[in-house]
Design a protein around this motif. Structure first.
Motif, PDB file in Angstrom:
ATOM      1  N   TYR A 307       0.820  -1.209   0.000  1.00 37.97           N
ATOM      2  CA  TYR A 307       0.000   0.000   0.000  1.00 37.97           C
ATOM      3  C   TYR A 307       0.857   1.262   0.000  1.00 37.97           C
ATOM      4  N   LYS A 308       0.351   2.280  -0.663  1.00 37.30           N
ATOM      5  CA  LYS A 308       1.018   3.581  -0.647  1.00 37.30           C
ATOM      6  C   LYS A 308       0.918   4.217   0.731  1.00 37.30           C
ATOM      7  N   VAL A 309      -0.192   3.941   1.427  1.00 33.38           N
ATOM      8  CA  VAL A 309      -0.445   4.491   2.756  1.00 33.38           C
ATOM      9  C   VAL A 309      -0.915   3.357   3.661  1.00 33.38           C
ATOM     10  N   GLY A 310      -0.356   3.282   4.883  1.00 40.00           N
ATOM     11  CA  GLY A 310      -0.837   2.300   5.843  1.00 40.00           C
ATOM     12  C   GLY A 310      -2.301   2.533   6.165  1.00 40.00           C
ATOM     13  N   LYS A 311      -3.052   1.459   6.309  1.00 37.81           N
ATOM     14  CA  LYS A 311      -4.485   1.581   6.525  1.00 37.81           C
ATOM     15  C   LYS A 311      -4.834   1.822   7.999  1.00 37.81           C
ATOM     16  N   ARG A 312      -6.004   2.418   8.215  1.00 42.06           N
ATOM     17  CA  ARG A 312      -6.485   2.679   9.573  1.00 42.06           C
ATOM     18  C   ARG A 312      -6.569   1.397  10.384  1.00 42.06           C
ATOM     19  N   ALA A 313      -7.006   0.317   9.755  1.00 41.05           N
ATOM     20  CA  ALA A 313      -7.161  -0.991  10.388  1.00 41.05           C
ATOM     21  C   ALA A 313      -7.089  -2.031   9.291  1.00 41.05           C
ATOM     22  N   SER A 314      -7.183  -3.289   9.654  1.00 39.77           N
ATOM     23  CA  SER A 314      -7.155  -4.350   8.657  1.00 39.77           C
ATOM     24  C   SER A 314      -8.263  -4.127   7.636  1.00 39.77           C
ATOM     25  N   PRO A 315      -7.912  -3.937   6.358  1.00 39.24           N
ATOM     26  CA  PRO A 315      -8.935  -3.582   5.379  1.00 39.24           C
ATOM     27  C   PRO A 315      -9.650  -4.794   4.816  1.00 39.24           C
ATOM     28  N   THR A 316     -10.802  -4.547   4.252  1.00 37.36           N
ATOM     29  CA  THR A 316     -11.478  -5.540   3.423  1.00 37.36           C
ATOM     30  C   THR A 316     -10.918  -5.410   2.016  1.00 37.36           C
ATOM     31  N   VAL A 317     -10.280  -6.487   1.535  1.00 30.76           N
ATOM     32  CA  VAL A 317      -9.634  -6.455   0.220  1.00 30.76           C
ATOM     33  C   VAL A 317     -10.497  -7.209  -0.781  1.00 30.76           C
ATOM     34  N   THR A 318     -10.782  -6.567  -1.877  1.00 33.53           N
ATOM     35  CA  THR A 318     -11.566  -7.171  -2.940  1.00 33.53           C
ATOM     36  C   THR A 318     -10.748  -7.157  -4.218  1.00 33.53           C
ATOM     37  N   LEU A 319     -10.690  -8.304  -4.900  1.00 32.51           N
ATOM     38  CA  LEU A 319      -9.969  -8.408  -6.165  1.00 32.51           C
ATOM     39  C   LEU A 319     -10.947  -8.717  -7.280  1.00 32.51           C
ATOM     40  N   TYR A 320     -10.638  -8.211  -8.461  1.00 32.51           N
ATOM     41  CA  TYR A 320     -11.538  -8.366  -9.588  1.00 32.51           C
ATOM     42  C   TYR A 320     -10.782  -8.835 -10.816  1.00 32.51           C
ATOM     43  N   ASN A 321     -11.432  -9.638 -11.624  1.00 32.06           N
ATOM     44  CA  ASN A 321     -10.967  -9.912 -12.980  1.00 32.06           C
ATOM     45  C   ASN A 321     -11.116  -8.612 -13.766  1.00 32.06           C
TER      46      ASN A 321
END
Length: 374
Positions: A307-321
């Motif tokens: 990540y370019k920036v550390g997240k506030r908390a553990s993020p929800t990561v979604t990947l797409y075709n």
């Protein structure tokens, strides 16, 4: 203050601004509505402009939202504002129902309030909220502020009757209160709601303005005027949201687009295209990613999102075709959609992406987004 001596020299003395600091005054993020990572328009119920989602319930026709230009020649434009968040009403043929509502909001972390310098338990210490608003319908609107730590508290305010299609600056000086609590953590501390319409399920004709009280979901603000909500295609725009310590609304603190984008990325970040390939010798060729592991025995390809920036908390990561953005958590591997898993490594770490069944000599491509919104 500037003092001129007899010899013509000048001495400038800097003082505090309304009880707050001279820089980094604005606690709100993206108040000028410049950043819109998810797109420039869409239905309500999500973010378009970062940090300012639009929500609602009970609509006959779903309202829409968009990041729009501030027209040249207007007062906000002359003050440096170029973007605004605009909500356009649908056709509410069933009228203004008791459970209907439509509003925009922004949430701030508790630690950002706790460390702001506001002595929030003291009624003689203030924060000041200011913003520009424009409605196509002339009427009064209400807003409310909610805290989360300890016993939740609420504070409601009004815009006063707005002149149709005219930008108006709203300023609200908000006192501290002995019942307020803000923990020094990254959870929700305060929500500022800019109400457009709330039905009577959420309002109370006896609700007092401009004072703190225990928060109640059925007594958020006084009963609302229904005119805007029952007007098809009515519009509501706002920009220039500033929340600052002190009893004075100072000039808006304009930040660069890059600065504002980085602040927004703490909560949401996206990448349009990432690809990596598993070579015939078992090695990995990666583009715009970092490889964290490679298990050739089970043909599981593993890469990582840095990540370019550390997240506030553990993020929800979604990947797409990339060719099928409606299918979440599936990617294109050798021309076939394959299920993926994502494991987050911490606010300043990467997210590992595992793709099963990626054969040697072939590739995997995917888009991703990571959300750690409050």
């Amino acid at each position: 203050a500037i003092t001129t001596a007899a010899d013509g020299t000048c001495t400038a003395k800097l003082t505090s601004v309304g009880g707050g600091q001279l820089s980094h005054r604005n606690i709100a993020i993206n108040g000028a509505m410049t950043v819109a990572q998810r797109g420039s328009s869409g239905n309500i119920g999500a973010f378009i402009v970062d940090r300012f989602p639009v929500f609602g319930t009970g609509h006959d026709e779903i309202p829409t939202q968009a990041q729009v230009d501030v027209a040249a020649g207007t007062t906000p434009y002359s003050l440096g504002f170029r973007k605004a968040l605009k909500v356009t009403n649908g056709n509410q043929t069933g009228g203004a129902g008791a459970s209907d509502r439509l509003f925009t909001q922004t949430k701030l972390e508790a630690q950002d309030i706790a460390n702001s310098g506001w002595n929030y338990t003291d009624p003689n210490s203030f924060i000041t909220l200011s913003y520009w608003v424009k409605s196509s319908v002339a009427q009064n609107f209400y807003g409310d502020i909610r805290t989360f730590d300890g016993t939740a508290q609420g504070y409601c305010f009004e815009t006063g009757t707005l002149t149709a299609d005219t930008w108006t600056k709203i300023v609200k000086k908000i006192p501290g209160n002995s019942n307020l609590q803000f923990d020094n953590d990254n959870d929700s501390g305060i929500t500022i709601v800019f109400g457009i319409y709330h039905g009577t399920d959420y309002t109370d004709s006896g609700r007092n303005l401009n004072q703190w009280a225990a928060y109640s979901g059925s007594s958020r603000m006084p009963d609302n005027t229904t005119t805007w909500y029952t007007t098809n295609d009515a519009t509501f725009e706002y920009t220039g949201v500033q929340l600052e310590v002190g009893n004075t609304a100072t000039s808006f603190e304009h930040r660069s687009f890059g600065d504002e984008l980085m602040r927004c990325m703490r909560y949401y970040e996206t990448n349009n295209y990432t690809t990596f390939a598993k070579n015939t010798d078992g090695s990995i060729t990666s583009y715009w990613s970092t490889i964290t592991s490679n298990d050739s025995s089970t043909l599981v390809v593993s890469t990582g999102i840095v990540y370019k920036v550390g997240k506030r908390a553990s993020p929800t990561v979604t990947l797409y075709n990339p060719s099928n953005t409606t299918t979440a958590n599936r990617v294109n591997a050798q021309g076939t959609e394959r299920t993926v898993t994502a494991t987050y490594g911490g606010p300043n770490a990467l997210t590992r992406i595992y793709v099963s069944g990626a054969s040697s000599g072939n590739y995997v491509t995917y888009n991703w987004e990571a959300s750690a919104e409050l």
